[in-house]
Scaffold this active site. Structure first.
Site, PDB file in Angstrom:
ATOM      1  N   LYS A  86      41.247  37.599  31.571  1.00 36.41           N
ATOM      2  CA  LYS A  86      40.995  39.043  31.593  1.00 36.41           C
ATOM      3  C   LYS A  86      42.334  39.750  31.661  1.00 36.41           C
ATOM      4  O   LYS A  86      43.192  39.397  32.467  1.00 36.41           O
ATOM      5  CB  LYS A  86      40.161  39.368  32.819  1.00 36.41           C
ATOM      6  CG  LYS A  86      40.132  40.826  33.197  1.00 36.41           C
ATOM      7  CD  LYS A  86      39.103  41.001  34.262  1.00 36.41           C
ATOM      8  CE  LYS A  86      39.289  42.264  35.034  1.00 36.41           C
ATOM      9  NZ  LYS A  86      38.223  42.458  36.000  1.00 36.41           N
TER      10      LYS A  86
HETATM   11  C1  R5P Z   1      40.548  44.259  40.018  1.00 36.34           C
HETATM   12  O1  R5P Z   1      40.462  44.873  41.017  1.00 36.34           O
HETATM   13  C2  R5P Z   1      39.390  43.633  39.517  1.00 36.34           C
HETATM   14  O2  R5P Z   1      39.669  42.395  38.935  1.00 36.34           O
HETATM   15  C3  R5P Z   1      38.535  44.455  38.591  1.00 36.34           C
HETATM   16  O3  R5P Z   1      37.446  43.652  38.322  1.00 36.34           O
HETATM   17  C4  R5P Z   1      39.209  44.821  37.291  1.00 36.34           C
HETATM   18  O4  R5P Z   1      40.310  45.634  37.497  1.00 36.34           O
HETATM   19  C5  R5P Z   1      38.236  45.463  36.291  1.00 36.34           C
HETATM   20  O5  R5P Z   1      37.763  46.634  36.725  1.00 36.34           O
HETATM   21  P1  R5P Z   1      38.205  48.024  36.105  1.00 36.34           P
HETATM   22  O6  R5P Z   1      37.490  48.116  34.799  1.00 36.34           O
HETATM   23  O7  R5P Z   1      37.753  49.013  37.096  1.00 36.34           O
HETATM   24  O8  R5P Z   1      39.695  47.984  35.902  1.00 36.34           O
END
Ligand code: R5P
Length: 263
Positions: free
Chosen positions: A173
């Protein structure tokens, strides 16, 4: 990859489309009661049916999610620091693989902090998690966390995603950036993008569209969904792009029509 690992991957990534909409609700692990997630159970319940997978910590899973949930769980298993610290990279593994299996996780997720003070520690944690995952057939999602000083460009994100894949992560990710195809090209495992901070809905939809067009397998999106005024409408609009090939304009139309029903 053995059967169990492949089966878990195919629960997360729809084999028909090769895409996924992960709902990220793990923010509290270092941010505490994040806006939109103060009562996680209330936020998550109406959104789950539109997600392909839910990314979450064990604490919120146990306390706030119905055990009857049919969607695969991507269990966040790294942590150890909070937003109060200048350096967020001081993370380790917080949840054992045994516990992940007991919670019926379909994958586990851990952040790496390339270029940060604790880079080595987080990369070795990823390697250790992959070793455990290989033993039990549990895929590992590496999250390329970006420190305050890191530039989100192809060079940096290309480096971080490639290192994650080289160390054995089964999915990565990361953040979207200009020329994102180059990041995808250099990373031999599927990539999902985080949404990042809340931005206007048309922009978030374009972000999802551009990422998928550039070769991402989908999104792992949190704040741009659960901080929307109409989160269920927003996740359906994002889903229309990732899973049904809608353009951003078509998705926006869908969003508008769903909004009027949700409000
Ligand atoms: C980090 O805090 C986490 O991995 C979140 O899952 C990630 O940042 C994705 O969330 P967002 O779309 O709010 O950035």
């Amino acid at each position: 990859m053995d059967w169990g690992m492949k089966n878990r991957m195919s629960r997360i990534i729809n084999p028909k489309t090769g895409h996924t909409v992960m709902l990220a609700v793990d923010h509290g692990y270092f941010q505490g009661p994040t806006t939109g997630l103060r009562k996680p159970g209330e936020t998550i319940a109406p959104l789950v049916s539109y997600a392909d997978a839910v990314m979450i910590t064990r604490g919120v899973l146990r306390t706030s999610v119905d055990t009857g949930i049919s969607k695969p769980i991507v269990l966040r298993v790294s942590g150890g620091t909070s937003v109060l610290k200048e350096d967020l990279s001081n993370e380790g593994i917080t949840t054992s693989m045994k516990e992940a299996i007991r919670l019926n996780a379909s994958a586990v997720a851990l952040s790496i902090f390339v270029g940060a003070p604790n880079e080595r520690q987080t990369l070795l944690s990823l390697s250790e998690l992959v070793n455990q995952g290989e033993e039990y057939g549990i895929p590992v999602l590496a999250v390329t966390a970006v420190g305050r000083e890191m530039v989100r460009d192809t060079r940096y994100l290309g480096l971080a995603t490639r290192i994650a894949a080289e160390l054995g992560a089964h999915m990565v990710k990361t953040y979207y950036c200009e020329d994102f195809e180059k990041v995808v090209e250099g990373c031999p495992v599927p990539i999902v993008i985080a949404g990042g901070k809340k931005i206007p809905e048309p922009d978030a939809l374009k972000l999802a569209y551009n990422a998928v067009q550039a070769g991402a397998m989908g999104v792992d999106m949190g704040r741009n969904i659960f901080q929307s005024e109409t989160p269920a409408a927003m996740i359906q609009a994002v889903r229309s792009i990732v899973q049904e090939n809608y353009t951003p304009d078509e998705a926006l139309e869908l969003l508008k029509s769903l909004k009027s029903q949700e409000k």
